[in-house]
Write a protein that holds these residues in place. Structure first.
Motif, PDB file in Angstrom:
ATOM      1  N   TYR A   1      55.349  55.082  58.316  1.00 32.80           N
ATOM      2  CA  TYR A   1      54.516  53.879  58.337  1.00 32.80           C
ATOM      3  C   TYR A   1      53.071  54.335  58.545  1.00 32.80           C
ATOM      4  CZ  TYR A   1      59.142  52.019  59.596  1.00 32.80           C
ATOM      5  OH  TYR A   1      60.489  51.727  59.636  1.00 32.80           O
ATOM      6  N   VAL A   2      52.260  54.242  57.506  1.00 28.11           N
ATOM      7  CA  VAL A   2      50.900  54.768  57.553  1.00 28.11           C
ATOM      8  C   VAL A   2      49.914  53.622  57.783  1.00 28.11           C
ATOM      9  CG1 VAL A   2      49.149  56.092  56.327  1.00 28.11           C
ATOM     10  CG2 VAL A   2      51.570  56.640  56.008  1.00 28.11           C
ATOM     11  N   HIS A   3      49.124  53.743  58.833  1.00 30.88           N
ATOM     12  CA  HIS A   3      48.217  52.665  59.228  1.00 30.88           C
ATOM     13  C   HIS A   3      47.082  52.507  58.225  1.00 30.88           C
ATOM     14  CE1 HIS A   3      45.147  50.570  61.716  1.00 30.88           C
ATOM     15  NE2 HIS A   3      46.225  49.950  62.166  1.00 30.88           N
ATOM     16  N   VAL A   4      46.938  51.300  57.674  1.00 28.20           N
ATOM     17  CA  VAL A   4      45.888  51.037  56.678  1.00 28.20           C
ATOM     18  C   VAL A   4      44.959  49.906  57.097  1.00 28.20           C
ATOM     19  CG1 VAL A   4      47.331  51.848  54.780  1.00 28.20           C
ATOM     20  CG2 VAL A   4      47.355  49.425  55.381  1.00 28.20           C
ATOM     21  N   GLY A   5      45.203  49.285  58.233  1.00 28.50           N
ATOM     22  CA  GLY A   5      44.436  48.128  58.693  1.00 28.50           C
ATOM     23  C   GLY A   5      43.352  48.522  59.680  1.00 28.50           C
ATOM     24  N   PRO A   6      43.081  47.643  60.639  1.00 29.30           N
ATOM     25  CA  PRO A   6      43.781  46.389  60.899  1.00 29.30           C
ATOM     26  C   PRO A   6      43.307  45.252  60.002  1.00 29.30           C
ATOM     27  CG  PRO A   6      42.038  46.671  62.503  1.00 29.30           C
ATOM     28  CD  PRO A   6      42.031  47.909  61.647  1.00 29.30           C
ATOM     29  N   LEU A   7      44.086  44.163  59.988  1.00 31.17           N
ATOM     30  CA  LEU A   7      43.682  42.956  59.285  1.00 31.17           C
ATOM     31  C   LEU A   7      42.489  42.320  59.992  1.00 31.17           C
ATOM     32  CD1 LEU A   7      47.255  41.450  58.924  1.00 31.17           C
ATOM     33  CD2 LEU A   7      45.895  42.323  57.023  1.00 31.17           C
ATOM     34  N   GLU A   8      41.717  41.563  59.239  1.00 33.38           N
ATOM     35  CA  GLU A   8      40.709  40.702  59.866  1.00 33.38           C
ATOM     36  C   GLU A   8      41.437  39.546  60.545  1.00 33.38           C
ATOM     37  OE1 GLU A   8      37.692  41.701  59.910  1.00 33.38           O
ATOM     38  OE2 GLU A   8      37.896  43.274  58.382  1.00 33.38           O
ATOM     39  N   PHE A   9      40.743  38.833  61.429  1.00 36.72           N
ATOM     40  CA  PHE A   9      41.391  37.739  62.141  1.00 36.72           C
ATOM     41  C   PHE A   9      41.754  36.573  61.226  1.00 36.72           C
ATOM     42  CE2 PHE A   9      39.169  39.250  66.213  1.00 36.72           C
ATOM     43  CZ  PHE A   9      40.259  40.031  66.549  1.00 36.72           C
ATOM     44  N   ASP A  10      41.175  36.531  60.016  1.00 36.72           N
ATOM     45  CA  ASP A  10      41.550  35.475  59.068  1.00 36.72           C
ATOM     46  C   ASP A  10      42.667  35.910  58.129  1.00 36.72           C
ATOM     47  OD1 ASP A  10      40.295  37.218  57.340  1.00 36.72           O
ATOM     48  OD2 ASP A  10      38.757  35.806  56.668  1.00 36.72           O
ATOM     49  N   GLY A  11      43.210  37.133  58.346  1.00 34.68           N
ATOM     50  CA  GLY A  11      44.325  37.610  57.548  1.00 34.68           C
ATOM     51  C   GLY A  11      43.948  38.519  56.404  1.00 34.68           C
ATOM     52  N   ARG A  12      42.667  38.670  56.130  1.00 34.18           N
ATOM     53  CA  ARG A  12      42.251  39.531  55.022  1.00 34.18           C
ATOM     54  C   ARG A  12      42.347  41.011  55.424  1.00 34.18           C
ATOM     55  NH1 ARG A  12      38.569  35.163  54.559  1.00 34.18           N
ATOM     56  NH2 ARG A  12      38.612  34.191  52.479  1.00 34.18           N
TER      57      ARG A  12
ATOM     58  N   GLY B   1      48.608  45.113  60.617  1.00 36.53           N
ATOM     59  CA  GLY B   1      48.860  44.209  61.729  1.00 36.53           C
ATOM     60  C   GLY B   1      47.580  43.798  62.417  1.00 36.53           C
ATOM     61  N   GLN B   2      47.758  43.104  63.543  1.00 35.90           N
ATOM     62  CA  GLN B   2      46.622  42.620  64.319  1.00 35.90           C
ATOM     63  C   GLN B   2      47.174  41.963  65.580  1.00 35.90           C
ATOM     64  OE1 GLN B   2      43.725  42.632  65.756  1.00 35.90           O
ATOM     65  NE2 GLN B   2      42.699  42.640  63.747  1.00 35.90           N
ATOM     66  N   ARG B   3      46.326  41.773  66.562  1.00 33.26           N
ATOM     67  CA  ARG B   3      46.706  41.023  67.748  1.00 33.26           C
ATOM     68  C   ARG B   3      46.750  39.542  67.395  1.00 33.26           C
ATOM     69  NH1 ARG B   3      47.344  43.360  72.254  1.00 33.26           N
ATOM     70  NH2 ARG B   3      47.091  41.418  73.424  1.00 33.26           N
ATOM     71  N   VAL B   4      47.707  38.841  67.992  1.00 35.89           N
ATOM     72  CA  VAL B   4      47.928  37.443  67.626  1.00 35.89           C
ATOM     73  C   VAL B   4      47.818  36.510  68.832  1.00 35.89           C
ATOM     74  CG1 VAL B   4      49.320  37.966  65.611  1.00 35.89           C
ATOM     75  CG2 VAL B   4      50.436  37.774  67.829  1.00 35.89           C
ATOM     76  N   GLU B   5      47.091  36.945  69.852  1.00 37.19           N
ATOM     77  CA  GLU B   5      46.854  36.052  70.987  1.00 37.19           C
ATOM     78  C   GLU B   5      45.815  35.009  70.612  1.00 37.19           C
ATOM     79  OE1 GLU B   5      47.820  38.216  75.052  1.00 37.19           O
ATOM     80  OE2 GLU B   5      46.105  39.137  74.063  1.00 37.19           O
ATOM     81  N   GLU B   6      45.585  34.065  71.513  1.00 34.89           N
ATOM     82  CA  GLU B   6      44.660  32.966  71.256  1.00 34.89           C
ATOM     83  C   GLU B   6      43.276  33.494  70.868  1.00 34.89           C
ATOM     84  OE1 GLU B   6      42.936  28.968  73.487  1.00 34.89           O
ATOM     85  OE2 GLU B   6      44.430  30.240  74.474  1.00 34.89           O
TER      86      GLU B   6
ATOM     87  N   GLU C   1      42.627  35.112  68.152  1.00 35.53           N
ATOM     88  CA  GLU C   1      42.731  36.238  67.229  1.00 35.53           C
ATOM     89  C   GLU C   1      43.527  35.778  66.011  1.00 35.53           C
ATOM     90  OE1 GLU C   1      42.310  39.903  70.323  1.00 35.53           O
ATOM     91  OE2 GLU C   1      44.231  38.875  70.326  1.00 35.53           O
ATOM     92  N   LEU C   2      44.285  36.651  65.371  1.00 34.39           N
ATOM     93  CA  LEU C   2      44.995  36.251  64.163  1.00 34.39           C
ATOM     94  C   LEU C   2      46.074  35.217  64.495  1.00 34.39           C
ATOM     95  CD1 LEU C   2      45.876  38.430  61.191  1.00 34.39           C
ATOM     96  CD2 LEU C   2      47.719  37.097  62.204  1.00 34.39           C
ATOM     97  N   ASP C   3      46.101  34.122  63.750  1.00 31.77           N
ATOM     98  CA  ASP C   3      46.993  33.001  64.029  1.00 31.77           C
ATOM     99  C   ASP C   3      48.081  32.929  62.959  1.00 31.77           C
ATOM    100  OD1 ASP C   3      48.250  30.672  64.717  1.00 31.77           O
ATOM    101  OD2 ASP C   3      46.544  29.350  64.325  1.00 31.77           O
ATOM    102  N   LEU C   4      49.297  33.366  63.296  1.00 27.63           N
ATOM    103  CA  LEU C   4      50.387  33.332  62.334  1.00 27.63           C
ATOM    104  C   LEU C   4      50.865  31.919  62.047  1.00 27.63           C
ATOM    105  CD1 LEU C   4      52.575  36.365  63.518  1.00 27.63           C
ATOM    106  CD2 LEU C   4      50.960  36.266  61.608  1.00 27.63           C
TER     107      LEU C   4
ATOM    108  N   GLU D   1      48.884  33.260  54.008  1.00 29.65           N
ATOM    109  CA  GLU D   1      48.663  33.516  52.583  1.00 29.65           C
ATOM    110  C   GLU D   1      47.805  34.766  52.390  1.00 29.65           C
ATOM    111  OE1 GLU D   1      49.511  32.341  49.688  1.00 29.65           O
ATOM    112  OE2 GLU D   1      50.742  30.615  50.264  1.00 29.65           O
ATOM    113  N   ARG D   2      46.774  34.918  53.206  1.00 35.60           N
ATOM    114  CA  ARG D   2      45.896  36.078  53.059  1.00 35.60           C
ATOM    115  C   ARG D   2      46.617  37.372  53.439  1.00 35.60           C
ATOM    116  NH1 ARG D   2      42.279  32.583  56.149  1.00 35.60           N
ATOM    117  NH2 ARG D   2      41.095  31.289  54.656  1.00 35.60           N
ATOM    118  N   VAL D   3      47.457  37.305  54.471  1.00 34.36           N
ATOM    119  CA  VAL D   3      48.230  38.489  54.865  1.00 34.36           C
ATOM    120  C   VAL D   3      49.145  38.917  53.726  1.00 34.36           C
ATOM    121  CG1 VAL D   3      49.979  39.392  56.442  1.00 34.36           C
ATOM    122  CG2 VAL D   3      48.143  37.952  57.335  1.00 34.36           C
ATOM    123  N   VAL D   4      49.799  37.965  53.104  1.00 31.84           N
ATOM    124  CA  VAL D   4      50.712  38.282  52.004  1.00 31.84           C
ATOM    125  C   VAL D   4      49.941  38.800  50.789  1.00 31.84           C
ATOM    126  CG1 VAL D   4      52.431  37.347  50.411  1.00 31.84           C
ATOM    127  CG2 VAL D   4      52.462  36.683  52.823  1.00 31.84           C
ATOM    128  N   GLU D   5      48.773  38.236  50.530  1.00 27.63           N
ATOM    129  CA  GLU D   5      47.937  38.751  49.433  1.00 27.63           C
ATOM    130  C   GLU D   5      47.585  40.212  49.671  1.00 27.63           C
ATOM    131  OE1 GLU D   5      44.552  36.218  49.198  1.00 27.63           O
ATOM    132  OE2 GLU D   5      45.710  34.457  48.538  1.00 27.63           O
TER     133      GLU D   5
END
Length: 337
Positions: free
Chosen positions: A78-89, A119-124, A126-129, A136-140
């Protein structure tokens, strides 16, 4: 007021009894000897750091790592390529050397699958699943990574609350959008060592300390691989950590469907981590606990392995512990029980 205080004290006493009972249970798990067949069957995994895709690591670093991957029975990385932005991009500029890394890695290790770790942190705050647009942005981003040549996507969102619906919806959407042959995996937190403990502690603690086994099973149904992060437990002794890991393995074996590849996480990083007692939570103790938990099932489960965290932090001594404690301890070979 007196009645209220009595109820509070009774609730706290009940929680204490449950906690003490759980501690006793997990300590007992770290006894006896693991079965000779409870070793690697060559389907293990390794988390690899960001330096592989931003240009810091190259052929010299891979030359050193290659024999450890080959001798360690590691079939997935599993090779780290992120992290995601808080909006999922996911900004492609974060992994400018991804395609070059894939060419180099596959030239040397063509039989090892490469998943993009995002990935990303998903606390209040931050990124909101729970946000459909974020999902949608995460899946894109995941779809673009597969189009770039990785074999799959490995999610790592922390801390996901127990019974969170947003993660399930993200996994469903990802599965629908990715090619049929793309691998989908995820890291998950530790699971309740006793049935109902997650619910009980959730009543009195501000954050869920565990997932329930039921929720783990529902998450795993949408995955090809699930990696339990059985470390950073704060356990104070080897016996408690080893027993906890053995129990985690046993509970996860029961919760994760047989057609899903279950991986138990193994710590291999610096000793100064806040949630880890370095004298208790060691690579060697984790592996013995995993072997004991696997042995408790009576036979070698297919699609079971360990996931070592991580290539960028593991010391030579921790790699030796991995080889001696799991890859081929005492020359043992994985066979049916």
């Amino acid at each position: 007021m007196k009645w209220f205080l009595q109820r509070v004290l009774a609730a706290l006493a009940a929680v204490l009894v449950v906690a003490l009972g759980a501690a006793l249970l997990v300590r007992v798990q770290f006894t006896g000897d693991p079965a000779a067949w409870a070793v690697s069957d060559g389907s293990d995994a390794l988390w690899m750091g960001h330096a592989w895709v931003d240009g810091r690591n190259g052929e010299a670093e891979l030359e050193k790592l290659k024999p450890r991957i080959e001798q360690g029975g590691i079939g997935d990385v599993y090779v780290h390529v992120g992290p995601l932005e808080f909006d999922g991009r996911l900004d492609p500029a974060k992994h400018p050397r991804l395609e070059g890394f894939l060419r180099m890695f596959r030239n040397e290790l063509p039989d090892v699958r490469v998943s993009a770790w995002v990935g990303q942190r998903v606390e209040e705050g931050e990124l909101d699943l729970g946000d459909e647009a974020v999902r949608e942005r995460v899946v894109e981003a995941s779809t673009r990574l597969v189009e770039a040549g990785v074999d799959g996507v490995h999610y790592n969102f922390e801390p996901v609350p127990n019974n969170d619906p947003g993660l399930i919806e993200l996994l469903q959407l990802t599965r629908d959008r990715l090619p049929e042959d793309a691998l989908l995996s995820s890291s998950v937190p530790t699971v309740e060592p006793l049935g109902g403990l997650a619910f009980t502690l959730g009543l009195v603690l501000p954050k869920d300390p565990f997932w329930s086994s039921g929720y783990l099973g529902r998450v795993a149904e949408h995955l090809d691989q699930v990696a339990v992060m059985s470390y950073d437990t704060g356990m104070p002794t080897e016996g408690l950590y080893g027993g906890f890991t053995a129990r985690q393995t046993r509970v996860a074996l029961d919760a994760v469907p047989a057609d899903v590849h279950l991986l138990m996480g193994v710590p291999a990083y610096a000793d100064d981590h806040a949630a880890r007692n370095p004298e208790a939570e060691t690579t060697a103790v984790a592996l013995r606990g995993i072997r004991l938990g696997l042995s408790d099932g009576g036979q070698r489960r297919e699609r079971f392995g360990t996931a070592l965290y991580a290539d960028f932090s593991a010391t030579d001594g921790q790699w030796r512990s991995y080889m001696d404690g799991w890859a081929r301890p005492d020359g043992e070979q994985a066979q049916g029980g």
